[in-house]
Structures are given as C-alpha cells and as structure tokens.
Design an enzyme around this catalytic site. Structure first.
Site, PDB file in Angstrom:
ATOM      1  N   ARG A   1      44.431  96.635   2.041  1.00 52.22           N
ATOM      2  CA  ARG A   1      44.495  95.755   3.208  1.00 52.22           C
ATOM      3  C   ARG A   1      43.065  95.416   3.580  1.00 52.22           C
ATOM      4  O   ARG A   1      42.125  95.892   2.940  1.00 52.22           O
ATOM      5  CB  ARG A   1      45.235  96.425   4.365  1.00 52.22           C
ATOM      6  CG  ARG A   1      44.600  97.723   4.798  1.00 52.22           C
ATOM      7  CD  ARG A   1      45.355  98.378   5.954  1.00 52.22           C
ATOM      8  NE  ARG A   1      44.688  99.621   6.313  1.00 52.22           N
ATOM      9  CZ  ARG A   1      45.126 100.483   7.208  1.00 52.22           C
ATOM     10  NH1 ARG A   1      46.255 100.242   7.855  1.00 52.22           N
ATOM     11  NH2 ARG A   1      44.464 101.574   7.485  1.00 52.22           N
TER      12      ARG A   1
ATOM     13  N   CYS B   1      37.777  87.809   4.285  1.00 53.78           N
ATOM     14  CA  CYS B   1      36.424  87.493   4.742  1.00 53.78           C
ATOM     15  C   CYS B   1      36.540  86.697   6.034  1.00 53.78           C
ATOM     16  O   CYS B   1      37.239  85.683   6.078  1.00 53.78           O
ATOM     17  CB  CYS B   1      35.689  86.689   3.672  1.00 53.78           C
ATOM     18  SG  CYS B   1      34.233  85.860   4.331  1.00 53.78           S
TER      19      CYS B   1
ATOM     20  N   ASN C   1      43.419  94.343  13.067  1.00 56.24           N
ATOM     21  CA  ASN C   1      43.443  95.807  13.096  1.00 56.24           C
ATOM     22  C   ASN C   1      42.076  96.333  12.697  1.00 56.24           C
ATOM     23  O   ASN C   1      41.551  95.980  11.642  1.00 56.24           O
ATOM     24  CB  ASN C   1      44.491  96.340  12.110  1.00 56.24           C
ATOM     25  CG  ASN C   1      44.506  97.861  12.058  1.00 56.24           C
ATOM     26  OD1 ASN C   1      44.906  98.518  13.002  1.00 56.24           O
ATOM     27  ND2 ASN C   1      44.052  98.415  10.940  1.00 56.24           N
ATOM     28  N   GLU C   2      41.492  97.125  13.571  1.00 56.07           N
ATOM     29  CA  GLU C   2      40.238  97.822  13.262  1.00 56.07           C
ATOM     30  C   GLU C   2      39.219  96.922  12.568  1.00 56.07           C
ATOM     31  O   GLU C   2      38.747  97.222  11.454  1.00 56.07           O
ATOM     32  CB  GLU C   2      40.534  99.062  12.421  1.00 56.07           C
ATOM     33  CG  GLU C   2      41.408 100.057  13.154  1.00 56.07           C
ATOM     34  CD  GLU C   2      41.647 101.350  12.397  1.00 56.07           C
ATOM     35  OE1 GLU C   2      41.493 101.365  11.173  1.00 56.07           O
ATOM     36  OE2 GLU C   2      41.981 102.350  13.048  1.00 56.07           O
TER      37      GLU C   2
ATOM     38  N   CYS D   1      30.121  91.462   3.156  1.00 56.02           N
ATOM     39  CA  CYS D   1      30.624  90.402   2.279  1.00 56.02           C
ATOM     40  C   CYS D   1      29.488  89.495   1.801  1.00 56.02           C
ATOM     41  O   CYS D   1      28.635  89.081   2.578  1.00 56.02           O
ATOM     42  CB  CYS D   1      31.677  89.573   3.010  1.00 56.02           C
ATOM     43  SG  CYS D   1      32.390  88.294   1.946  1.00 56.02           S
TER      44      CYS D   1
ATOM     45  N   CYS E   1      30.120  86.663  -0.226  1.00 55.09           N
ATOM     46  CA  CYS E   1      30.730  85.460  -0.792  1.00 55.09           C
ATOM     47  C   CYS E   1      29.888  84.232  -0.455  1.00 55.09           C
ATOM     48  O   CYS E   1      28.936  84.312   0.315  1.00 55.09           O
ATOM     49  CB  CYS E   1      32.157  85.298  -0.270  1.00 55.09           C
ATOM     50  SG  CYS E   1      32.246  84.693   1.422  1.00 55.09           S
TER      51      CYS E   1
ATOM     52  N   GLU F   1      46.537 104.050  18.827  1.00 59.48           N
ATOM     53  CA  GLU F   1      47.118 104.919  17.799  1.00 59.48           C
ATOM     54  C   GLU F   1      46.632 106.328  18.113  1.00 59.48           C
ATOM     55  O   GLU F   1      45.426 106.577  18.141  1.00 59.48           O
ATOM     56  CB  GLU F   1      46.637 104.508  16.399  1.00 59.48           C
ATOM     57  CG  GLU F   1      47.035 103.101  16.027  1.00 59.48           C
ATOM     58  CD  GLU F   1      46.557 102.683  14.632  1.00 59.48           C
ATOM     59  OE1 GLU F   1      46.063 103.537  13.879  1.00 59.48           O
ATOM     60  OE2 GLU F   1      46.674 101.485  14.321  1.00 59.48           O
TER      61      GLU F   1
ATOM     62  N   TRP G   1      44.205 108.804   2.921  1.00 53.31           N
ATOM     63  CA  TRP G   1      42.816 108.456   2.600  1.00 53.31           C
ATOM     64  C   TRP G   1      42.073 109.680   2.072  1.00 53.31           C
ATOM     65  O   TRP G   1      41.007 109.563   1.485  1.00 53.31           O
ATOM     66  CB  TRP G   1      42.120 107.876   3.827  1.00 53.31           C
ATOM     67  CG  TRP G   1      42.945 106.791   4.459  1.00 53.31           C
ATOM     68  CD1 TRP G   1      43.760 106.919   5.546  1.00 53.31           C
ATOM     69  CD2 TRP G   1      43.104 105.440   4.011  1.00 53.31           C
ATOM     70  NE1 TRP G   1      44.399 105.728   5.816  1.00 53.31           N
ATOM     71  CE2 TRP G   1      44.010 104.803   4.891  1.00 53.31           C
ATOM     72  CE3 TRP G   1      42.559 104.697   2.956  1.00 53.31           C
ATOM     73  CZ2 TRP G   1      44.397 103.464   4.748  1.00 53.31           C
ATOM     74  CZ3 TRP G   1      42.936 103.367   2.823  1.00 53.31           C
ATOM     75  CH2 TRP G   1      43.838 102.769   3.703  1.00 53.31           C
TER      76      TRP G   1
HETATM   77  C1  GAL Z   1      44.352 103.638  11.409  1.00 55.46           C
HETATM   78  C2  GAL Z   1      45.009 102.317  11.107  1.00 55.46           C
HETATM   79  C3  GAL Z   1      46.497 102.492  10.899  1.00 55.46           C
HETATM   80  C4  GAL Z   1      46.741 103.615   9.962  1.00 55.46           C
HETATM   81  C5  GAL Z   1      46.105 104.860  10.489  1.00 55.46           C
HETATM   82  C6  GAL Z   1      46.343 106.070   9.647  1.00 55.46           C
HETATM   83  O1  GAL Z   1      42.988 103.629  11.195  1.00 55.46           O
HETATM   84  O2  GAL Z   1      44.815 101.409  12.143  1.00 55.46           O
HETATM   85  O3  GAL Z   1      47.032 101.298  10.409  1.00 55.46           O
HETATM   86  O4  GAL Z   1      46.240 103.279   8.726  1.00 55.46           O
HETATM   87  O5  GAL Z   1      44.738 104.667  10.593  1.00 55.46           O
HETATM   88  O6  GAL Z   1      45.616 106.045   8.463  1.00 55.46           O
HETATM   89 ZN    ZN Z   2      32.487  86.366   2.995  1.00 55.55          ZN
END
Ligand code: GAL
Ligand code: ZN
Length: 659
Positions: A103, A107, A141-142, A148, A150, A299, A308
């Site tokens: 995700r 750009c 989101n975040e 970048c 490009c 969140e 991750w």
């Molecule tokens: C946040 C993100 C969520 C989800 C969560 C858990 O950083 O906004 O979409 O990925 O981490 O990894």
């Molecule tokens: Zn770019």
C-alpha cells in the site's frame, strides 16, 4: 468522548455485518471508522463508483446509533488505476518504481493521482454529506514524506528550489556547492538526491526532505479542501503514524480540525528501544503538542502486533484498558481501537484486533468492554478538560532530520536524547507539553530546548524574551551549530544563544560511548556522547568535568538574564545525572515534583475551571507503590477518599479528583 473501532466490512461476508453492528453496540462502541484502503470496491472501474455496500454497512451502524468516520481511500490506489497511469507509482533513488502489492504506492505529486483522488473524494463527500450517521473524515492513512524521485517530483523539487532561492547563484552559495565541484550551471542539472549515498551535500538533502514533507502536507491540504467544500459541517482529521519521522507534522496538520494518532505501545516491555514504555508517553505528548490541544486516537492497540515484524507478546491482562486510559490522561478525547476483527487474509493477518480470526468474543474484547463502560461512566467528568502543564519541551522535525543526515558521534541520537529528557520529567511526575520549537512559550514556567542544531533568529529572539520576562530555559550541547541552510555558522557555539547562555564553547570532544564524569553540585554523575568544553562569560558553573583531558573545565552552567535564567548542559548526562539536575531546576522554578516515580508509573492531570483530575497509571506487570504529595483526593468512580500512598497492581489505573 467516544470509544470505537476500525472496521473493514469489505473484508467480510455481508451476512456477518448485522451481528457485528449489534455486538459493537453491546460493547459500548459509539463510533466506527470505515473505508480507508477500499478504493477498489468504491471505484471498481474508472469513474464507476459503487457506494451501495458502504451505504448498507453504514445503515446497519446507524440503526445501532453508532456514528461513522469515513477514510478517504487514497493510500491504496487500485490496480486498474496504476496500470493505466504509471506516474502514480513513487520512484526510489535508484529510479525503480515502488510497485503495487502493499500500500502507499502513490506519489503525492502525480497529476494522475491528484485527478483520481479528486474524483473519488468528490463523489464520496457529495454522497455522504447528508447522512446523519457520518460525522467526519480521515484523509488517506499515515501520510509520510515519500522519498520519491519520479519525474514529477524532480520537476516540482526544482520549482520548490526556484521559489526558495530565486537564482541558481543563490542556491550554489547557500548550499556551498563549490565543495567537490558540485556547482550547478543550469537548472536542468538539479535533480533529487539520486543514488542513495549518505554523504550527499547535507544542505541538498535537508532541502529535499523539506520539499518531500511539503509535498505530503500539500496532498493532505488538497484532500481537506475538497472535503470542507462539500461537507462543511463535518470534521476533517488525519491519523499520524508516530515519531520520529521526516514529515513535519505541524505543517501536515495545519488544514486539519484536530490531530489523530495511531497508538501502538509496545507489548514487549523489555528494554528502552523505540518501543519501550516511555515512548508511548512521549508520542502522546508530541501528538497533543501538534495543535496544542486535545486529540483523538484513531487506532489503538487491541491485540498482538505482527505482520511488519515477527509477532510480539500478547497484551498482558489490563494493558489494553490501561493504555486506553493513558491516551485519555494525556489528552485524547476519543479512542478508536484497531481493529474489530483480526484479518483472515492479506499481509496483516497477524496484527490482531479485538476478536481473533475465529471471531468469538474473548479476553481482549471483555477488557475493551470494561474500558468502554468506564469511559461512558466518566464521560461528563472528563469531557471539556485538558492539560495545563508548566513545562514545555521543544521538538523539531528539522533538527531530527539534520541530525539524521549527519550523525554526530557514537550513540548520539536526537530523538533518543530528547526522549531521555522527557522521561526524566515523567519519572518526576511532571507534566510536559512537547511542542514545535518555533512556538511561543510565554505561558510556561520552564522550557527545555535541547539540541537546537540549526539556529533560527526568530526562535533565538523568542527564547531571549521569554527568559528576560522571568522564564527558565534549559539549553544543551549541539546548539547553534548551523544556519538554516544546514551550513556551519562562523561564531563560537552555541551561536545566537551564546549571549543568554553567558558562555562560549571553546572546544568540544565527540566522546561517543566513552563514559565521562561530571561533578554536579558536588555529586559525581556520568555523561557520554559529547563534551563541550565551556568558557563561562557571565554564567556560573554548576558542573565541572572530572575525567579526561578536560577535567576541571565547565560542563554545566547557569546564567541569570533579566528576571529569568538559562541553564546550559554541555554533555549528554546519564539518567541519574539528569534527575539530579532537574530536581534542582524544578525546585528553583517551584514546580511540584516527586523524586523518582517507579519505572513505568505515570501521572497526568486534566482539568477545567472547576476540577482537577489526576490519572495514576501503572504501565508495568509488577505491583508498584506511589507516594503523592499530600492533598485531598477522591476516587472518580467510587467517590471514596484516596490516601497519598497508593499501591497499584499490574496495569492498574486510578483516576482521582483532587482539591
Ligand atoms: C497502522 C495502519 C493500519 C495498520 C496498523 C497495524 O500503522 O494505519 O492500517 O496497518 O498500523 O499494522
Ligand atoms: Zn514522485
């Protein structure tokens, strides 16, 4: 105050939605965030929007009197879009595209992204403006500064530089490009920093990071403008990722009504890495400082983190609830837990939500319910309160970036060092506002302004006036080293602040991991990373080195200026050293403190005109005992008197009214 969850109806069989909505209601949920990342379902083909599924989901929540925040889906451009308009993909410093599949493959300067983001946000906002359950929007989101390279970014970077420097001569001069024959003779030679070497001209790299950060902020503003135009009665917020980052959050959140943060405190509690206990307190204090007002958690930790990284520990019993309260204690007004159901598919299968993959209610949901019902119980008491701290700690994305571009010595890490200062005060039970270094600080009794590496005349003047008016300022080593172009200035350190510091740094030694000693008020303390050898001019020495070739020279000083005073710490002290020094400074400032709270115990005060609410949190797995200053206190839930010495069980939270 709201308690809610993030929910992804598109990941689940619609037959499950009605029961989910009913169960959420029963769990005390009043708010749900939907739709971020759902672009491929909202617009399955170019210009063909399909909001029926979202309408259906929202109708189910509305029937339960649950309100909705819609996330714009732009962090996940669908494959049809990327296939057709390849300029959407960011390009790394080796000129390789960042392919779709995860995700954030977008750009911010891509005209195709802008055009299609505009279309979908226009369509969504027009469609939901009148829906009574929809109360606000989260952009993307975040959002993070893309690195970048490009063609669009290269072109935009050039224009950014042209606006800043007007001529190429000015740019060459400001960056000192003559070094290593880096002079530009035509704008066409100016690219982004390609190749990824860490030894590019630091002026070049810092400006590129500023540009990248501005691009991110511009993309956020662009989204906010569309939403505001179509939905003037809805709020607009964004969810920040955490700290430290390149992106300047102060700018990013300019067009937002309030800040939201994604808050995942570490479940491991092993060491003081990025994830350790006090990182959470600092994250929340920084978040509150972005707009200097209360914020939301978009969140919040609900289960074992994974995906991750290999999975970390499951949240210990009480942890989900305690960290929910910790967020509120530091200024959150709504807490949305990530996520309702743990994903069964996709990369984040092991980032756990309140419900495991099997979907049956368990321990974590039960704890969440307790939290939600407690928040509902104290809602009237807490709503409208905020923090009024006497101490400010100045933070800067720019300083962070500049230090990362040129690491100063072994172990010297701007953010860790800032965290250590914050933690010193947190351990002393002192509330700290962590705010942008360019802010006005007149309302504070004490301002800690560490590591102001890049100097700024306006900031120096603000601090000088603050001190003259009676404030107490703490400066540290690595201050006033550079001008804003990231080029070393030509005066003795600490440059513009040397006057009010009443000192000059004659020489320094980047001692790195070599431990050194200081005699501070006759107590021996440890220090490392860096040693400024200070020549006091008008300042008084309160700490002298007691090791190495600079033994006997000044290490820590204080200078009287107008009605105030300026401390200068010429090294990076160890924890007990900072504790010793700040005990003295706090006493001088008449700020109430506790000598040394047990590690992991945090205090925070929210108040309004009529009341003071003290939050006492034990964020550890161990029993802890705390002795508070004498005062009349009542438990906010039971109304019973609370004695100054309390014993707190693992992850126990006490909320008390203070007189
Ligand atoms: C946040 C993100 C969520 C989800 C969560 C858990 O950083 O906004 O979409 O990925 O981490 O990894
Ligand atoms: Zn770019």
């Amino acid at each position: 105050m709201n308690v809610g969850v993030d929910y992804y109806p598109e990941h689940w069989d619609p037959a499950m939605w009605p029961a989910d909505a009913v169960e959420m209601k029963a769990a005390g949920i009043t708010l749900v965030r939907l739709a971020e990342f759902a672009w491929s379902r909202l617009e399955p083909q170019e210009d063909q929007f399909d909001f029926r599924w979202l309408d259906n989901a929202i109708a189910l929540f509305a029937a339960q009197r649950i309100n909705i925040i819609i996330g714009t889906p732009t962090a996940a451009p669908p494959n049809w879009l990327v296939e057709k308009y390849q300029d959407i993909l960011p390009v790394d410093h080796h000129k390789h595209p960042v392919y779709p599949g995860v995700r954030c493959h977008r750009c911010y300067n891509s005209p195709s992204l802008r055009r299609h983001a505009l279309n979908i946000i226009e369509a969504l906002t027009r469609h939901y403006v009148g829906h009574s359950a929809v109360i606000g929007w989260q952009t993307d989101n975040e959002i993070a500064a893309n690195d970048c390279h490009c063609e669009n970014c290269t072109r935009e970077f050039r224009s950014w530089l042209q606006r800043k420097y007007l001529t190429l001569e000015n740019l060459n001069q400001a960056w000192g490009t003559v070094v290593w024959s880096g002079e530009y003779s035509a704008w066409s030679q100016v690219t982004t920093p390609l190749g990824g070497s860490p030894h590019h001209n630091p002026s070049f790299v810092l400006d590129f990071q500023r540009f990248s950060s501005d691009s991110a902020a511009d993309f956020n503003r662009f989204q906010a403008e569309i939403i505001r135009k179509n939905c003037p009665r809805h709020f607009v917020t964004h969810n920040l990722w955490g700290y430290p980052v390149v992106t300047d959050y102060y700018r990013l959140f300019d067009p937002m009504d309030f800040v939201s943060v994604d808050y995942y405190p570490s479940t491991d509690l092993k060491d003081d890495t990025k994830a350790a206990i006090y990182h959470g307190a600092l994250t929340l204090d920084l978040t509150r400082g972005v707009k200097r007002k209360n914020f939301w958690v978009m969140e919040q930790l609900s289960g074992t983190p994974g995906c991750w990284n290999p999975m970390s520990r499951a949240p210990w019993p009480g942890m989900i609830r305690a960290h929910g309260w910790q967020s509120i204690s530091r200024g959150a007004d709504s807490i949305i837990h990530f996520r309702w159901r743990t994903a069964r598919a996709g990369a984040e299968q092991f980032w756990h939500g309140l419900l495991d993959s099997h979907g049956h209610p368990g321990r974590r949901l039960a704890e969440f319910k307790t939290f939600a019902s407690e928040v509902a119980q104290l809602n009237d008491l807490i709503s409208g309160t905020r923090l009024h701290n006497e101490v400010a700690l100045l933070f800067s994305h720019e300083q962070n970036n500049a230090f990362n571009i040129q690491p100063q010595s072994d172990g010297f890490d701007y953010f860790k060092n800032l965290k250590q200062l914050h933690q010193t005060l947190v351990r002393q039970g002192v509330g700290v506002d962590v705010i942008n270094w360019t802010e006005n600080v007149d309302d504070y009794t004490l301002v800690v302004a560490p590591f102001l590496f890049l100097e700024d005349a306006a900031v120096a003047l603000t601090l000088e006036n603050y001190v003259k008016g009676g404030g107490t300022l703490v400066l540290t080593t690595r201050t006033g080293v550079k001008n804003s172009f990231n080029v070393c200035q030509s005066d003795y350190l600490p440059g513009l602040l040397g006057g009010i510091g009443g000192i000059r740094v004659e020489e320094y030694d980047p001692v790195g991991f070599d431990k050194q000693k200081i005699l501070l008020f006759k107590d021996e303390i440890g220090c490392s990373q860096w040693c400024d050898i200070i020549m006091p001019i008008t300042a008084k020495t309160i700490g002298v080195y007691a090791s190495d070739f600079f033994s006997g020279r000044s290490a820590v000083t204080v200078n009287a200026v107008g009605k105030g005073s300026v401390y200068y710490i010429g090294s990076v002290l160890d924890d007990s050293g900072y504790r010793r020094l700040f005990a003295d400074i706090l006493r001088e400032c008449r700020i109430e403190f506790i000598d040394d709270l047990p590690a992991g115990v945090e205090l925070s005060v929210r108040c309004d005109k009529t009341k003071r609410l003290l939050f006492i949190l034990n964020l550890t797995k161990e029993q802890q005992s705390v002795s508070l200053p004498e005062r009349v206190r009542y438990d906010a839930f039971s109304g019973e008197a609370v004695l100054p010495t309390l014993s707190l069980g693992p992850f126990e939270v006490r909320i008390v009214l203070e007189e």
